[in-house]
Scaffold this motif. Structure first.
Motif, PDB file in Angstrom:
ATOM      1  N   THR A  89       0.855  -1.186   0.000  1.00 21.57           N
ATOM      2  CA  THR A  89       0.000   0.000   0.000  1.00 21.57           C
ATOM      3  C   THR A  89       0.890   1.235   0.000  1.00 21.57           C
ATOM      4  OG1 THR A  89      -0.161   0.023   2.417  1.00 21.57           O
ATOM      5  CG2 THR A  89      -1.939  -1.084   1.201  1.00 21.57           C
ATOM      6  N   TYR A  90       0.319   2.336  -0.464  1.00 23.73           N
ATOM      7  CA  TYR A  90       1.054   3.587  -0.573  1.00 23.73           C
ATOM      8  C   TYR A  90       0.230   4.716   0.031  1.00 23.73           C
ATOM      9  CZ  TYR A  90       3.851   1.015  -3.932  1.00 23.73           C
ATOM     10  OH  TYR A  90       4.656   0.078  -4.519  1.00 23.73           O
ATOM     11  N   LEU A  91       0.919   5.656   0.640  1.00 23.11           N
ATOM     12  CA  LEU A  91       0.291   6.877   1.106  1.00 23.11           C
ATOM     13  C   LEU A  91       0.532   7.928   0.037  1.00 23.11           C
ATOM     14  CD1 LEU A  91      -1.113   8.444   3.442  1.00 23.11           C
ATOM     15  CD2 LEU A  91       1.187   9.132   4.157  1.00 23.11           C
ATOM     16  N   VAL A  92      -0.540   8.538  -0.457  1.00 22.00           N
ATOM     17  CA  VAL A  92      -0.435   9.580  -1.476  1.00 22.00           C
ATOM     18  C   VAL A  92      -0.964  10.879  -0.865  1.00 22.00           C
ATOM     19  CG1 VAL A  92      -1.109  10.330  -3.784  1.00 22.00           C
ATOM     20  CG2 VAL A  92      -0.782   7.881  -3.312  1.00 22.00           C
ATOM     21  N   VAL A  93      -0.108  11.887  -0.837  1.00 27.54           N
ATOM     22  CA  VAL A  93      -0.471  13.195  -0.289  1.00 27.54           C
ATOM     23  C   VAL A  93      -0.424  14.202  -1.429  1.00 27.54           C
ATOM     24  CG1 VAL A  93       0.136  14.999   1.368  1.00 27.54           C
ATOM     25  CG2 VAL A  93       0.514  12.580   1.951  1.00 27.54           C
ATOM     26  N   LEU A  94      -1.528  14.890  -1.623  1.00 24.66           N
ATOM     27  CA  LEU A  94      -1.626  15.915  -2.663  1.00 24.66           C
ATOM     28  C   LEU A  94      -1.747  17.272  -1.980  1.00 24.66           C
ATOM     29  CD1 LEU A  94      -1.995  16.631  -5.671  1.00 24.66           C
ATOM     30  CD2 LEU A  94      -4.439  16.345  -5.308  1.00 24.66           C
ATOM     31  N   ALA A  95      -0.800  18.165  -2.295  1.00 24.87           N
ATOM     32  CA  ALA A  95      -0.783  19.484  -1.661  1.00 24.87           C
ATOM     33  C   ALA A  95      -0.572  20.570  -2.708  1.00 24.87           C
ATOM     34  CB  ALA A  95       0.324  19.554  -0.620  1.00 24.87           C
ATOM     35  N   ARG A  96      -1.033  21.770  -2.369  1.00 30.72           N
ATOM     36  CA  ARG A  96      -0.727  22.916  -3.224  1.00 30.72           C
ATOM     37  C   ARG A  96       0.776  23.165  -3.154  1.00 30.72           C
ATOM     38  NH1 ARG A  96      -4.889  24.435  -0.240  1.00 30.72           N
ATOM     39  NH2 ARG A  96      -3.664  25.885   0.998  1.00 30.72           N
ATOM     40  N   ARG A  97       1.343  23.521  -4.286  1.00 23.49           N
ATOM     41  CA  ARG A  97       2.793  23.735  -4.336  1.00 23.49           C
ATOM     42  C   ARG A  97       3.159  24.979  -3.549  1.00 23.49           C
ATOM     43  NH1 ARG A  97       6.730  23.172  -9.525  1.00 23.49           N
ATOM     44  NH2 ARG A  97       8.658  23.528  -8.374  1.00 23.49           N
ATOM     45  N   THR A  98       4.208  24.850  -2.783  1.00 27.33           N
ATOM     46  CA  THR A  98       4.716  25.932  -1.959  1.00 27.33           C
ATOM     47  C   THR A  98       6.237  25.807  -1.881  1.00 27.33           C
ATOM     48  OG1 THR A  98       4.759  26.852   0.291  1.00 27.33           O
ATOM     49  CG2 THR A  98       4.236  24.521   0.091  1.00 27.33           C
ATOM     50  N   PRO A  99       6.953  26.918  -1.755  1.00 26.99           N
ATOM     51  CA  PRO A  99       8.404  26.821  -1.606  1.00 26.99           C
ATOM     52  C   PRO A  99       8.802  26.104  -0.310  1.00 26.99           C
ATOM     53  CG  PRO A  99       7.728  29.100  -1.981  1.00 26.99           C
ATOM     54  CD  PRO A  99       6.492  28.293  -1.860  1.00 26.99           C
ATOM     55  N   LEU A 100       7.882  26.034   0.630  1.00 31.13           N
ATOM     56  CA  LEU A 100       8.157  25.383   1.909  1.00 31.13           C
ATOM     57  C   LEU A 100       7.614  23.952   1.930  1.00 31.13           C
ATOM     58  CD1 LEU A 100       7.285  28.394   4.225  1.00 31.13           C
ATOM     59  CD2 LEU A 100       9.535  27.669   3.420  1.00 31.13           C
ATOM     60  N   TYR A 101       7.723  23.249   0.799  1.00 24.03           N
ATOM     61  CA  TYR A 101       7.192  21.890   0.751  1.00 24.03           C
ATOM     62  C   TYR A 101       7.943  20.967   1.709  1.00 24.03           C
ATOM     63  CZ  TYR A 101      11.057  19.956  -1.969  1.00 24.03           C
ATOM     64  OH  TYR A 101      12.286  19.517  -2.362  1.00 24.03           O
ATOM     65  N   GLY A 102       9.130  21.338   2.118  1.00 23.18           N
ATOM     66  CA  GLY A 102       9.886  20.544   3.089  1.00 23.18           C
ATOM     67  C   GLY A 102       9.149  20.414   4.412  1.00 23.18           C
ATOM     68  N   LYS A 103       8.402  21.442   4.772  1.00 20.99           N
ATOM     69  CA  LYS A 103       7.606  21.397   6.003  1.00 20.99           C
ATOM     70  C   LYS A 103       6.527  20.321   5.878  1.00 20.99           C
ATOM     71  CE  LYS A 103       4.177  24.207   6.781  1.00 20.99           C
ATOM     72  NZ  LYS A 103       3.320  25.356   6.989  1.00 20.99           N
ATOM     73  N   ILE A 104       5.930  20.234   4.708  1.00 17.77           N
ATOM     74  CA  ILE A 104       4.904  19.214   4.470  1.00 17.77           C
ATOM     75  C   ILE A 104       5.551  17.831   4.572  1.00 17.77           C
ATOM     76  CG2 ILE A 104       3.262  18.280   2.796  1.00 17.77           C
ATOM     77  CD1 ILE A 104       3.115  21.173   1.631  1.00 17.77           C
ATOM     78  N   ARG A 105       6.669  17.646   3.906  1.00 14.46           N
ATOM     79  CA  ARG A 105       7.381  16.366   3.950  1.00 14.46           C
ATOM     80  C   ARG A 105       7.719  15.976   5.381  1.00 14.46           C
ATOM     81  NH1 ARG A 105      12.552  16.572   1.188  1.00 14.46           N
ATOM     82  NH2 ARG A 105      12.569  14.353   1.580  1.00 14.46           N
ATOM     83  N   PHE A 106       8.236  16.914   6.145  1.00 12.23           N
ATOM     84  CA  PHE A 106       8.627  16.637   7.518  1.00 12.23           C
ATOM     85  C   PHE A 106       7.434  16.179   8.353  1.00 12.23           C
ATOM     86  CE2 PHE A 106       9.141  18.018  11.915  1.00 12.23           C
ATOM     87  CZ  PHE A 106      10.293  17.344  12.270  1.00 12.23           C
ATOM     88  N   LYS A 107       6.333  16.905   8.257  1.00  8.38           N
ATOM     89  CA  LYS A 107       5.162  16.565   9.069  1.00  8.38           C
ATOM     90  C   LYS A 107       4.526  15.245   8.639  1.00  8.38           C
ATOM     91  CE  LYS A 107       3.929  20.946  11.023  1.00  8.38           C
ATOM     92  NZ  LYS A 107       2.828  21.780  11.474  1.00  8.38           N
ATOM     93  N   VAL A 108       4.524  14.972   7.345  1.00 10.47           N
ATOM     94  CA  VAL A 108       3.978  13.697   6.877  1.00 10.47           C
ATOM     95  C   VAL A 108       4.866  12.561   7.354  1.00 10.47           C
ATOM     96  CG1 VAL A 108       3.494  12.292   4.840  1.00 10.47           C
ATOM     97  CG2 VAL A 108       2.777  14.683   4.890  1.00 10.47           C
ATOM     98  N   ARG A 109       6.172  12.691   7.190  1.00 13.00           N
ATOM     99  CA  ARG A 109       7.082  11.632   7.612  1.00 13.00           C
ATOM    100  C   ARG A 109       7.021  11.404   9.118  1.00 13.00           C
ATOM    101  NH1 ARG A 109      12.290  13.313   4.283  1.00 13.00           N
ATOM    102  NH2 ARG A 109      13.208  12.930   6.312  1.00 13.00           N
ATOM    103  N   ALA A 110       6.754  12.454   9.882  1.00 10.83           N
ATOM    104  CA  ALA A 110       6.645  12.313  11.331  1.00 10.83           C
ATOM    105  C   ALA A 110       5.437  11.460  11.723  1.00 10.83           C
ATOM    106  CB  ALA A 110       6.552  13.686  11.987  1.00 10.83           C
ATOM    107  N   ARG A 111       4.443  11.388  10.858  1.00 12.90           N
ATOM    108  CA  ARG A 111       3.231  10.609  11.169  1.00 12.90           C
ATOM    109  C   ARG A 111       3.163   9.267  10.444  1.00 12.90           C
ATOM    110  NH1 ARG A 111      -1.846  14.382  12.336  1.00 12.90           N
ATOM    111  NH2 ARG A 111      -0.780  15.939  13.594  1.00 12.90           N
ATOM    112  N   LEU A 112       4.167   8.949   9.657  1.00 12.77           N
ATOM    113  CA  LEU A 112       4.149   7.689   8.912  1.00 12.77           C
ATOM    114  C   LEU A 112       4.052   6.470   9.826  1.00 12.77           C
ATOM    115  CD1 LEU A 112       6.644   8.000   5.931  1.00 12.77           C
ATOM    116  CD2 LEU A 112       4.177   7.674   5.849  1.00 12.77           C
TER     117      LEU A 112
END
Length: 119
Positions: A89-112
């Motif tokens: 199975t895969y987790l797919v996260v769709l977000a609006r593009r932002t220069p701070l996409y690293g923040k999104i990655r960090f928070k998603v990975r923290a909840r994996l």
């Protein structure tokens, strides 16, 4: 699981959709925020096929089994994050593009771990 996906999406304003998709492209769980700008379900279903093929190619070339940890795809307006979970199975996260996409990655990975343990 739906509560965990909703909590993840609600914690990040840029995230529009979060889904757990199996290797055949069937959506197992999902949460969409109201007012999506595109068909997130269509993206979720169709993104998994090329991802599984890439994983197979990487495995054939390098011998690394289960080597996909994270894949980040950018479009003009969106960023898609794909994570391998458990049982194909895969987790797919769709977000609006932002220069701070690293923040999104960090928070998603923290909840994996939380999402994986629920599956």
């Amino acid at each position: 699981m739906e509560k965990k996906l909703k909590a993840l999406a609600e914690s990040l304003p840029e995230v529009e959709s979060v889904a757990v998709v199996d290797e055949e492209g069937f959506i197992v769980y999902k949460y969409d925020k109201p007012g999506l700008t595109l068909d997130a379900e269509e993206v979720d279903v169709h993104i998994v096929n090329p991802v599984t093929r890439l994983v197979e190619v990487i495995q054939d070339v390098s011998g690394e089994k289960d080597s996909l940890e994270e894949m980040v795809l950018f479009t003009t307006n969106h960023v898609m994050l794909v994570y391998k979970l458990v049982n194909d199975t895969y987790l797919v996260v769709l977000a609006r593009r932002t220069p701070l996409y690293g923040k999104i990655r960090f928070k998603v990975r923290a909840r994996l771990w939380e999402i994986k343990s629920t599956l």
